[in-house]
Structures are given as structure tokens and as C-alpha cells.
Design a protein around this motif. Structure first.
Motif, PDB file in Angstrom:
ATOM      1  N   GLN A 113       0.686  -1.202  -0.174  1.00 52.48           N
ATOM      2  CA  GLN A 113       0.078   0.153  -0.162  1.00 52.48           C
ATOM      3  C   GLN A 113       0.958   1.286   0.009  1.00 52.48           C
ATOM      4  O   GLN A 113       0.583   2.291  -0.755  1.00 52.48           O
ATOM      5  CB  GLN A 113      -0.958  -0.003   1.223  1.00 52.48           C
ATOM      6  CG  GLN A 113      -1.822   1.095   1.169  1.00 52.48           C
ATOM      7  CD  GLN A 113      -3.105   0.921   2.034  1.00 52.48           C
ATOM      8  OE1 GLN A 113      -3.373  -0.215   2.509  1.00 52.48           O
ATOM      9  NE2 GLN A 113      -3.709   1.932   2.137  1.00 52.48           N
ATOM     10  N   LEU A 136       2.124   1.689  -3.460  1.00 49.91           N
ATOM     11  CA  LEU A 136       1.318   2.285  -4.607  1.00 49.91           C
ATOM     12  C   LEU A 136       1.083   3.811  -4.186  1.00 49.91           C
ATOM     13  O   LEU A 136       0.772   4.452  -5.324  1.00 49.91           O
ATOM     14  CB  LEU A 136       0.052   1.335  -4.230  1.00 49.91           C
ATOM     15  CG  LEU A 136      -0.023  -0.009  -4.824  1.00 49.91           C
ATOM     16  CD1 LEU A 136      -1.295  -0.518  -4.454  1.00 49.91           C
ATOM     17  CD2 LEU A 136       0.474  -0.155  -6.205  1.00 49.91           C
ATOM     18  N   GLY A 188      -1.342 -11.113   0.175  1.00 54.70           N
ATOM     19  CA  GLY A 188      -2.890 -10.890   0.851  1.00 54.70           C
ATOM     20  C   GLY A 188      -2.844  -9.565   1.053  1.00 54.70           C
ATOM     21  O   GLY A 188      -4.126  -9.308   1.606  1.00 54.70           O
ATOM     22  N   GLU A 189      -2.176  -8.387   0.657  1.00 54.43           N
ATOM     23  CA  GLU A 189      -2.573  -7.180   1.090  1.00 54.43           C
ATOM     24  C   GLU A 189      -3.513  -6.588  -0.033  1.00 54.43           C
ATOM     25  O   GLU A 189      -4.497  -5.622   0.224  1.00 54.43           O
ATOM     26  CB  GLU A 189      -1.397  -6.382   0.873  1.00 54.43           C
ATOM     27  CG  GLU A 189      -0.550  -6.057   2.018  1.00 54.43           C
ATOM     28  CD  GLU A 189       0.377  -4.969   1.893  1.00 54.43           C
ATOM     29  OE1 GLU A 189      -0.075  -3.655   2.141  1.00 54.43           O
ATOM     30  OE2 GLU A 189       1.504  -4.987   1.473  1.00 54.43           O
ATOM     31  N   ILE A 190      -3.614  -7.154  -1.306  1.00 59.62           N
ATOM     32  CA  ILE A 190      -4.461  -6.480  -2.178  1.00 59.62           C
ATOM     33  C   ILE A 190      -5.468  -7.844  -2.855  1.00 59.62           C
ATOM     34  O   ILE A 190      -4.990  -9.035  -2.732  1.00 59.62           O
ATOM     35  CB  ILE A 190      -3.887  -5.872  -3.461  1.00 59.62           C
ATOM     36  CG1 ILE A 190      -3.049  -6.764  -4.162  1.00 59.62           C
ATOM     37  CG2 ILE A 190      -3.109  -4.535  -2.833  1.00 59.62           C
ATOM     38  CD1 ILE A 190      -2.499  -5.912  -5.368  1.00 59.62           C
ATOM     39  N   GLY A 191      -6.536  -7.270  -3.439  1.00 56.44           N
ATOM     40  CA  GLY A 191      -7.554  -8.486  -3.781  1.00 56.44           C
ATOM     41  C   GLY A 191      -7.136  -9.255  -4.968  1.00 56.44           C
ATOM     42  O   GLY A 191      -6.206  -8.648  -5.871  1.00 56.44           O
ATOM     43  N   MET A 234      -5.980  -4.656 -12.909  1.00 55.81           N
ATOM     44  CA  MET A 234      -5.583  -3.412 -11.727  1.00 55.81           C
ATOM     45  C   MET A 234      -4.563  -2.623 -12.062  1.00 55.81           C
ATOM     46  O   MET A 234      -4.529  -1.221 -12.006  1.00 55.81           O
ATOM     47  CB  MET A 234      -5.060  -4.153 -10.515  1.00 55.81           C
ATOM     48  CG  MET A 234      -6.260  -5.090  -9.961  1.00 55.81           C
ATOM     49  SD  MET A 234      -5.670  -5.713  -8.189  1.00 55.81           S
ATOM     50  CE  MET A 234      -4.771  -6.938  -8.696  1.00 55.81           C
ATOM     51  N   MET A 292      -5.053   1.702 -12.811  1.00 57.70           N
ATOM     52  CA  MET A 292      -4.405   2.495 -12.109  1.00 57.70           C
ATOM     53  C   MET A 292      -3.541   3.557 -12.945  1.00 57.70           C
ATOM     54  O   MET A 292      -3.411   4.862 -13.082  1.00 57.70           O
ATOM     55  CB  MET A 292      -3.493   1.918 -11.229  1.00 57.70           C
ATOM     56  CG  MET A 292      -3.887   1.514  -9.755  1.00 57.70           C
ATOM     57  SD  MET A 292      -2.861   1.197  -8.395  1.00 57.70           S
ATOM     58  CE  MET A 292      -2.489   2.906  -8.161  1.00 57.70           C
ATOM     59  N   LEU A 304      -7.068  11.051  -4.359  1.00 54.31           N
ATOM     60  CA  LEU A 304      -6.899  10.281  -5.495  1.00 54.31           C
ATOM     61  C   LEU A 304      -6.416   8.988  -4.791  1.00 54.31           C
ATOM     62  O   LEU A 304      -6.862   7.809  -5.300  1.00 54.31           O
ATOM     63  CB  LEU A 304      -5.897  10.876  -6.445  1.00 54.31           C
ATOM     64  CG  LEU A 304      -5.531  10.083  -7.749  1.00 54.31           C
ATOM     65  CD1 LEU A 304      -6.923   9.510  -8.380  1.00 54.31           C
ATOM     66  CD2 LEU A 304      -4.497  10.761  -8.527  1.00 54.31           C
ATOM     67  N   VAL A 332      -7.113   7.261  -2.165  1.00 54.11           N
ATOM     68  CA  VAL A 332      -8.118   6.520  -1.663  1.00 54.11           C
ATOM     69  C   VAL A 332      -9.199   6.138  -2.659  1.00 54.11           C
ATOM     70  O   VAL A 332      -9.860   4.894  -2.406  1.00 54.11           O
ATOM     71  CB  VAL A 332      -8.620   7.171  -0.438  1.00 54.11           C
ATOM     72  CG1 VAL A 332      -9.520   8.581  -0.983  1.00 54.11           C
ATOM     73  CG2 VAL A 332      -9.695   6.439   0.437  1.00 54.11           C
ATOM     74  N   THR A 333      -9.499   6.873  -3.795  1.00 57.12           N
ATOM     75  CA  THR A 333     -10.292   6.633  -4.661  1.00 57.12           C
ATOM     76  C   THR A 333      -9.757   5.335  -5.462  1.00 57.12           C
ATOM     77  O   THR A 333     -10.296   4.313  -5.809  1.00 57.12           O
ATOM     78  CB  THR A 333     -10.416   7.694  -5.735  1.00 57.12           C
ATOM     79  OG1 THR A 333     -11.018   8.888  -4.977  1.00 57.12           O
ATOM     80  CG2 THR A 333     -11.325   7.432  -6.876  1.00 57.12           C
ATOM     81  N   LEU A 334      -8.266   5.328  -5.718  1.00 57.89           N
ATOM     82  CA  LEU A 334      -7.827   4.323  -6.562  1.00 57.89           C
ATOM     83  C   LEU A 334      -7.657   3.038  -5.911  1.00 57.89           C
ATOM     84  O   LEU A 334      -7.919   1.852  -6.348  1.00 57.89           O
ATOM     85  CB  LEU A 334      -6.361   4.837  -7.082  1.00 57.89           C
ATOM     86  CG  LEU A 334      -6.372   5.648  -8.369  1.00 57.89           C
ATOM     87  CD1 LEU A 334      -4.930   5.975  -8.640  1.00 57.89           C
ATOM     88  CD2 LEU A 334      -7.152   5.285  -9.500  1.00 57.89           C
ATOM     89  N   LEU A 335      -7.352   3.120  -4.525  1.00 55.64           N
ATOM     90  CA  LEU A 335      -7.149   1.976  -3.778  1.00 55.64           C
ATOM     91  C   LEU A 335      -8.242   1.343  -3.220  1.00 55.64           C
ATOM     92  O   LEU A 335      -8.514   0.265  -2.974  1.00 55.64           O
ATOM     93  CB  LEU A 335      -5.884   2.518  -2.636  1.00 55.64           C
ATOM     94  CG  LEU A 335      -4.634   2.985  -3.279  1.00 55.64           C
ATOM     95  CD1 LEU A 335      -3.763   3.190  -2.002  1.00 55.64           C
ATOM     96  CD2 LEU A 335      -4.120   1.886  -4.070  1.00 55.64           C
ATOM     97  N   LYS A 336      -9.093   2.374  -2.580  1.00 57.82           N
ATOM     98  CA  LYS A 336     -10.166   1.899  -1.900  1.00 57.82           C
ATOM     99  C   LYS A 336     -11.782   1.649  -2.699  1.00 57.82           C
ATOM    100  O   LYS A 336     -12.584   1.361  -2.325  1.00 57.82           O
ATOM    101  CB  LYS A 336     -10.373   2.570  -0.660  1.00 57.82           C
ATOM    102  CG  LYS A 336      -9.276   2.371   0.522  1.00 57.82           C
ATOM    103  CD  LYS A 336      -9.440   1.239   1.097  1.00 57.82           C
ATOM    104  CE  LYS A 336      -8.545   0.967   2.080  1.00 57.82           C
ATOM    105  NZ  LYS A 336      -8.704  -0.167   2.966  1.00 57.82           N
TER     106      LYS A 336
END
Lengths: 189, 189
Positions: free
Chosen positions: A79, A82, A139-142, A149, A153, A179, A181-185
Motif C-alpha cells: 500500500q 502504491l 494478501g494485501e490486495i484483492g 488493476m 491505475m 486520489l 483513496v479513490t484508486l486504492l479503496k
DNA sequence: GTCTATATAGTGATAGAC
DNA sequence: GTCTATCACTATATAGAC
């Protein structure tokens, strides 16, 4: 690298025109007009139209390449990496949106420098991909399609210059705040 | 609208070239070469280079405009509307990635049809914005900067054609499966 | 429907005066 | 460092033969 002030001025004016209409649609006379001189006078400072394009694109492409080196600090979480990539794109876009536009739209008109540029871009994408891959493994990202992905991005980050330079566009501050939080969440709660 | 098969062939070949190098860098000779005829022969089927560009762009722009009308079904939730917008972009990209590239990169070279195009694009963005605004008001989506959510989604959707037409690019099936969740729910778990 | 020939204007770039 | 004049080439588009 290059501290000839008149040359810098020419390149800066050219970049503005390239951003608006694209490299091929801009003539040496257009560039000269924007400096209130004649086209022939440009050649006292630059060797060719192609040199102008290459200077603009290669400089910012190298900034991305060295920025990516710093992103890959091993101590950082996925995270955080990114987050740093997003900040890199925001910073370089705010610093030079015209060069970002050329990088995006006119790279295919590079001649001598084309292979060098393409290598840098491929390496950049490959490093980005490796960060996502490690993030999934840990396991940090889906665990969804990595290519989707990646391109989702990158598409947003690469076309930032359009929205940043629009009248009533987004500011650098709101970009840095919203930006990531929008891209990551995502968008949906 | 237009069922002259030779004209369609010319427009299709031209679109492929425009996607690769841009409208301004493609000559009538290039288009003629790709059809194994001489440039002068093109003018038996089309009136001008500009007409080719306008035909390509306006057709797909109108498809987006009418697609947006269906998205705005009042019974749908915000998430369903966003899902439908994503599907609209995937469908039109898969159907004609060359036209998508022209829409994105060469719209500024439109002449007579430029105001009509710009109006359609502004209306599209305004309708998209209204959907997001309503979603925030109803608590369906996070209350962050609307412009950033809008441009983040639109940037990805508008440049889909790049990744879809790449070798080893993403397929239509994985796009429909993973793009909505990536855009709506983000990347980080 | 395609061709050759051509009109007209514009292109990137150079030579040489000031 | 900028200018005028110009070169060699290429652009879109048209006319008219086949």
C-alpha cells in the motif's frame, strides 16, 4: 543537462502546442509564431523538430524511471509503494503537464530515441506489475486480474494532466488527498 | 446511415491508421496504400479526409450518448448505474477499438462537427457527475471529491482500447468480470 | 472505380545578409 | 540571434482519360 535559456523557452512553448494539437499537427512556423520570431530562427537553438519532441519526452520519462527506483524500497508495504507511485505521478504532472501530454500522446512519433523510450516504459510497467503481484501473494490486495488493476491505475495516473489543466479542474491538494483513496479503496462504500 | 461498402472499408482502414499514428500524421496516400489504390481514387467514395474523421468519431460518440440515456433508468441504484456505464464502455470498445482511439485522441481535429461533439461529451460527463452526486447524497458512495471519482473512472474507461488491443492484453470476459469491482471497490483489501 | 497528371498550398530545413 | 529568400518535398484535392 541543458541550460541554454532560449532553447528551454522554445521547448516549453512547443510543449504547450503539442499538448493542445499533437506533435504532427504543430508546424515549426506555429512554434516560431508563439515566440514572435520566424521559423528559420528556431534553428539557431535547436537542430530539428524531432529534437524538441525527444527532449520533452525523454526528460520526463527518465524522471519516472528514477522515481520508480525510490518506490521500490524493500521496507515499504504494498500500500505504501502504491501510495508513492500515485504521488510520483501527481508531482510530475503538476510540475509539467505539457510534457505529460506529449509522453502520453506523441511518444510514437519519436525516431532515434523510440527504442530507449519504449524500454523505459516497459520496465516501468513491469516494476509496477511486480509490486501488485507481491501484494496479492502477501494478501494485501484483492486477487483479481493483475492486468486490470495495473491498467486501471496507470490509465488514471497517465491522463491526470487532462483534468489538472482543465478550468475548474482538480487541485494538487485534493489530488493528494482523494486520489489515493479513490484508486486504492474504490468508490462504493 | 451509410451502407456504401467501399466507403465503409475506407473508413475502417483509416481508423486503424489513425489509432496507430493519429489523424494528422496519416496521409491520404497512407490510407490509399492500405487499400492498394491511389489517393485520388479515395475521392470517388469520400469527400475529404475530414469527413472520414468526423464519420468515425460522431458515430461512436452518438452511441455513448444513447447508451447514457438507458443508464439513467430511475429504478436503478447508483451501483447498478455505474455498472451499466462500465459495461457500455467495454461493449463499445470491444466493438470498435479503433474508433475509441480516434474519439480520445483526435476529436480536437474535428472542424464542422467539433461543437456538436463537444456538446455530447460535456453532456455525457454532466450525466455521469449527476449519478455520482446522487449516490453521495443517498450514502451509496464515499463522500470524496466528485471530480476525482469522475475522472478516475472516465480515464480508465476511455483508454480501455489501449489495453484491449495489446498483445497479451485483457479479454472482454475478464474486463466484464474484474473491471467493475476494481473501479468500484478498489484494489486494497 | 481507378488511373495519371496536376493545381495549390504547406512542410522541415538551409544559406547567407544584417 | 533574427531576418529574407529559397530548396526539395509532401500535403489535400481536382480534372479528365480509360
Amino acid at each position: 543537462m541543458n541550460n541554454n535559456p532560449r532553447k528551454k523557452e522554445i521547448i516549453s512553448k512547443a510543449a504547450r502546442l503539442f499538448k493542445k494539437r499533437g506533435y504532427s499537427a504543430v508546424t515549426m512556423r506555429d512554434i516560431a509564431d508563439s515566440l514572435n520570431i520566424k521559423a528559420a530562427s528556431l534553428y539557431n537553438h535547436i537542430n530539428s523538430k524531432q529534437e524538441i519532441l525527444a527532449t520533452i519526452i525523454i526528460e520526463i520519462a527518465e524522471a519516472f524511471t528514477s522515481g520508480m527506483v525510490e518506490v521500490q524500497t524493500p521496507q515499504l508495504t504494498t500500500q505504501e509503494k502504491l501510495q508513492k507511485i500515485i504521488e510520483l505521478h501527481i508531482d510530475l504532472t503538476v510540475k509539467n503537464p505539457e510534457a505529460m501530454a506529449c509522453l502520453n500522446n506523441d511518444w510514437m512519433h519519436l525516431e532515434e530515441k523510440l527504442p530507449y523510450f519504449v524500454k523505459m516504459r516497459e520496465d516501468y510497467e513491469e516494476n509496477f506489475r511486480a509490486i501488485l503481484k507481491k501484494g496479492i501473494a502477501q494478501g494485501e490486495i484483492g486477487s483479481r486480474d493483475i492486468e486490470i488493476m495495473l491498467f486501471s491505475m496507470l490509465s488514471t495516473l497517465r491522463t491526470l494532466y487532462i483534468w489538472y489543466t482543465k478550468k475548474d479542474g482538480v487541485s494538487a491538494v485534493s489530488l493528494k488527498n482523494d486520489l489515493p483513496v479513490t484508486l486504492l479503496k474504490g468508490i462504493i462504500k
